[in-house]
Enzyme design. Structure first.
Site, PDB file in Angstrom:
ATOM      1  N   GLY A   1      20.197 108.394  40.969  1.00  0.00           N
ATOM      2  CA  GLY A   1      20.056 109.836  40.770  1.00  0.00           C
ATOM      3  C   GLY A   1      19.160 110.137  39.584  1.00  0.00           C
TER       4      GLY A   1
ATOM      5  CB  SER B   1     -10.548  92.746  47.703  1.00  0.00           C
ATOM      6  OG  SER B   1      -9.379  93.460  47.320  1.00  0.00           O
TER       7      SER B   1
ATOM      8  NE  ARG C   1      -3.367  85.646  45.797  1.00  0.00           N
ATOM      9  CZ  ARG C   1      -4.557  85.310  46.245  1.00  0.00           C
ATOM     10  NH1 ARG C   1      -4.701  84.248  47.023  1.00  0.00           N
ATOM     11  NH2 ARG C   1      -5.608  86.039  45.932  1.00  0.00           N
TER      12      ARG C   1
ATOM     13  N   GLY D   1     -10.434  85.348  33.607  1.00  0.00           N
ATOM     14  CA  GLY D   1     -11.388  86.400  33.959  1.00  0.00           C
ATOM     15  C   GLY D   1     -12.098  86.113  35.266  1.00  0.00           C
ATOM     16  CG  LEU D   2     -11.957  85.933  40.090  1.00  0.00           C
ATOM     17  CD1 LEU D   2     -13.135  84.960  40.161  1.00  0.00           C
ATOM     18  CD2 LEU D   2     -10.875  85.507  41.078  1.00  0.00           C
ATOM     19  CB  THR D   3     -10.660  91.064  38.747  1.00  0.00           C
ATOM     20  OG1 THR D   3      -9.836  90.375  39.663  1.00  0.00           O
ATOM     21  CG2 THR D   3     -10.846  92.501  39.193  1.00  0.00           C
TER      22      THR D   3
ATOM     23  CD  GLU E   1      -2.350  86.767  40.357  1.00  0.00           C
ATOM     24  OE1 GLU E   1      -2.810  85.900  41.107  1.00  0.00           O
ATOM     25  OE2 GLU E   1      -2.304  86.652  39.125  1.00  0.00           O
TER      26      GLU E   1
END
Lengths: 394, 249
Positions: free
Chosen positions: A350, A144, A254, A136-138, A374
């Site tokens: 197609g 960003s 990344r 959990g960062l964002t 990321e």
């Protein structure tokens, strides 16, 4: 439906791999062929991460495979690790995302920044797939620019209290443990950001599945809410120090994404080339039409470039010479390449190309998320711009 | 219990075989080689027997060019304990191959010697029974599952219309077919461990070759398809042809 996959190797890149690296790649390739490809189309349509695959992913050693054997990991080199990511993403970006998050964003920080107790408690279980982790960062308003995060960790009674919300969290709803980044100092102070190992059954912790996705449907994407989550002092990862720590995790992830994108592109190319040989239009296979041959040549060229980029990056990483900016270049270039390959493959197919029976549109939709997560494509452009000019544009 | 498994390095089953210009062999350039798929069943059987016996050693033996090491490593990665490579150039003469392998195995103390039922390149199904004969052991062929208890191997074989159970007193030999055996994946930890396992290479004491391949030919091209007609009117003729000409139904 498809013939046994033998890889795309126009430049004999295989000859640049060690026997062990080829064996790792071939094992994961067979496993994906046998276990992932038969189920992934339906899982995607059903919007379900195929959890039943987790025990085998763990048993085979695909989780945190480049971490040391003493914690139950495979102890592989970084090229072998990258090849695992490549082959998993040939199956689906959701499967690779699961392994990336578990390995690079949960196991890596616990190994790099955690206490010996945290390592011993979590790493063997995470490696075996017995426990699942998320990162959990964002946050809803800080993607960003994570330095501005509003999730806080405050001292109380010798322990910590966490409050805040995290968004776009892969594995969030099924996780047993979350590596949560929170501000321990003043808002906006990048040095105050520290990492915590949070059991998801802690009172006040909740996760909610992200509804309405049109990409990464075979993946658990969730929102985490932390409401007065009380943690002992031992939940803090003692080695974590400022925003630099989570950014180091993202560099690891990344790195794997740069490889994974090649796998998704290979899947699309393989399917498209085969389809072109079988699909008859105007009295001949469309593979014999110039317009499709241009498509095929473009795809082959960009996949080959992507392969060589990854391999060189992996060798640099093994020599501890890899820079985050080099990872930015590879993630940016390869995911963009894979997006283009998937789209062109879908077009070559197609009308059939819009069906879940084929993989191109699934990869195409997935890769739009990979393009953004990321570190977005745009932010990586700015990282490279700064590396060249010395001027920060963000 | 000590088990020896003889494996062969063969072209990957997906390989498109091209006959070499000499006409008596196949083009080897660009061919990917693997452990024989039936040999993988034999390795799996050996590992399961060793696990059931809660001990003992699974040793691999191969006769082939030095690059055969890669196939042996994949067996070690599956879980075998050690491997020996008899470096040489096996031919299509199964009798010569059997004598070369038996000369080595006569110095081993293996309770069981296992083989894949056949190598997918030569498809002769000779070497296993011949080695057993040379070692003076009983041999069960095309075994689909087996277990060992108190010095007796019980082998199950699928035969036309049923199943056969045979018993052999150890030491014995067997050739293994698919049956219940699903070769395990080499785990990534296993691949790392395989690097540290003993793999001995020595020159094969090659037996004289008495059988040579004179020529290889491609199969005749498939005849073009026939259209019998359209709709229900064609069904009776289609059934007749499937039954009488192709004997498919």
């Amino acid at each position: 439906m498809t013939a046994r996959f033998e890889g795309i190797d126009f430049y004999d890149v295989d000859a640049l791999l060690s026997e062990e690296e080829r064996m790792v790649r071939d094992t994961v390739r067979s496993w994906v062929e046998d276990r992932v490809l038969p189920v992934i189309g339906k899982a995607y349509v059903d919007r379900r991460f195929p959890k039943e695959l987790i025990p085998e992913i763990g048993e085979l050693g695909m989780l945190g495979a480049n971490l040391p054997e003493e914690y139950g990991c495979a102890g592989l080199g970084n090229v072998a690790y990258g090849l695992i990511m490549q082959e998993l993403e040939r199956g689906d970006s959701g499967i690779r995302s699961f392994a990336s998050v578990q390995g690079a964003l949960v196991m890596y920080p616990i190994h790099a920044f955690g206490s010996e107790e945290q390592r011993a408690e979590w790493l063997p279980k995470l490696a075996a797939g017995e426990k699942i982790g998320c990162f959990g960062l964002t946050e809803p308003d800080y993607g960003s620019n994570p330095a501005g995060m509003i999730t806080t960790a405050r001292r109380r009674d010798g322990g910590w209290v966490l409050n805040g919300a995290k968004m776009w969290i892969t594995n969030g709803s099924m996780a047993d443990v979350a590596v949560v980044w929170a501000q321990t100092g003043q808002a906006g102070d990048a040095r105050g950001i520290r990492g915590f190992v949070v059991p998801t059954n802690a009172p006040g912790f909740s996760a909610r599945d992200q509804k309405g996705k049109l990409s990464l449907l075979a993946s658990d994407t969730s929102e985490l809410v932390l409401e007065d989550v009380e943690l002992p002092d031992s939940a803090l990862m003692p080695g974590s120090s400022g925003l630099r720590s989570p950014l180091m995790c993202l560099t690891q992830a990344r790195y794997g994404i740069a490889w994974g994108a090649v796998g998704a592109a290979m899947a699309c190319f393989h399917e498209a080339a085969r389809y072109a040989g079988e699909r008859v239009m105007f009295d001949g296979p469309i593979a014999g039409k110039q317009i499709q041959q241009v498509r095929i040549a473009d795809m082959l060229t960009s996949i080959t470039q992507g392969q060589l980029l990854c391999l060189r990056l992996g060798r640099l990483k093994d020599e501890s010479k890899m820079t985050p900016q080099q990872v930015s270049l590879a993630k940016r270039a390869n995911v963009d390449m894979a997006c283009n390959v998937a789209r062109e493959a879908r077009r070559l197919l197609g009308a059939n190309g819009i069906l879940a029976e084929y993989s191109a549109m699934r990869h195409m939709a997935n890769l739009e998320s990979v393009y953004t997560y990321e570190g977005t494509h745009d932010i990586h452009s700015l990282v490279l711009g700064q590396a060249v000019t010395g001027l920060a544009a963000f | 219990m000590n088990i020896a498994v003889c494996i062969k390095r063969v072209p990957d089953t997906g390989t498109r075989i091209r006959i070499a210009e000499t006409g008596d062999g196949v083009e080897t350039d660009g061919v990917k080689y693997v452990m024989g798929p039936y040999d993988e069943f034999a390795v799996e059987a050996a590992l399961q027997l060793a696990e059931a016996a809660e001990g003992g050693e699974v040793a691999l033996l191969a006769y082939g060019p030095p690059a055969t090491q890669e196939a042996l490593r994949s067996g070690l990665a599956m879980g075998a304990h050690r491997a020996v490579l008899l470096a040489g150039e096996p031919t299509m003469d199964g009798w010569a191959t059997a004598r070369t392998l038996a000369a080595e195995l006569s110095g081993w103390e293996a309770d069981l010697v296992l083989f894949g039922v056949k190598a997918v390149d030569s498809d002769q199904q000779q070497v296993g029974p011949m080695v057993a004969e040379l070692l003076g052991r009983p041999c069960a062929t095309a075994v689909s599952s087996m277990d060992v208890s108190e010095g007796v191997a019980t082998c199950r074989r699928v035969v036309e219309g049923g199943r056969e159970v045979v018993e052999m007193t150890l030491p014995a030999a067997a050739t293994i077919t698919k049956g219940q055996y699903e070769p395990r994946y080499a785990s990534l930890r296993g691949i790392m461990a395989a690097k540290r396992k003993p793999l001995e290479q020595k020159a094969a004491k090659e037996a004289a070759v008495e059988l040579v391949v004179e020529a290889l030919e491609y199969p005749p091209p498939r005849p073009p398809g026939r259209i019998l007609g359209e709709g229900p009117a064609a069904a009776a003729e289609l059934v007749r042809l499937l039954r009488e000409e192709d004997k498919a139904i």
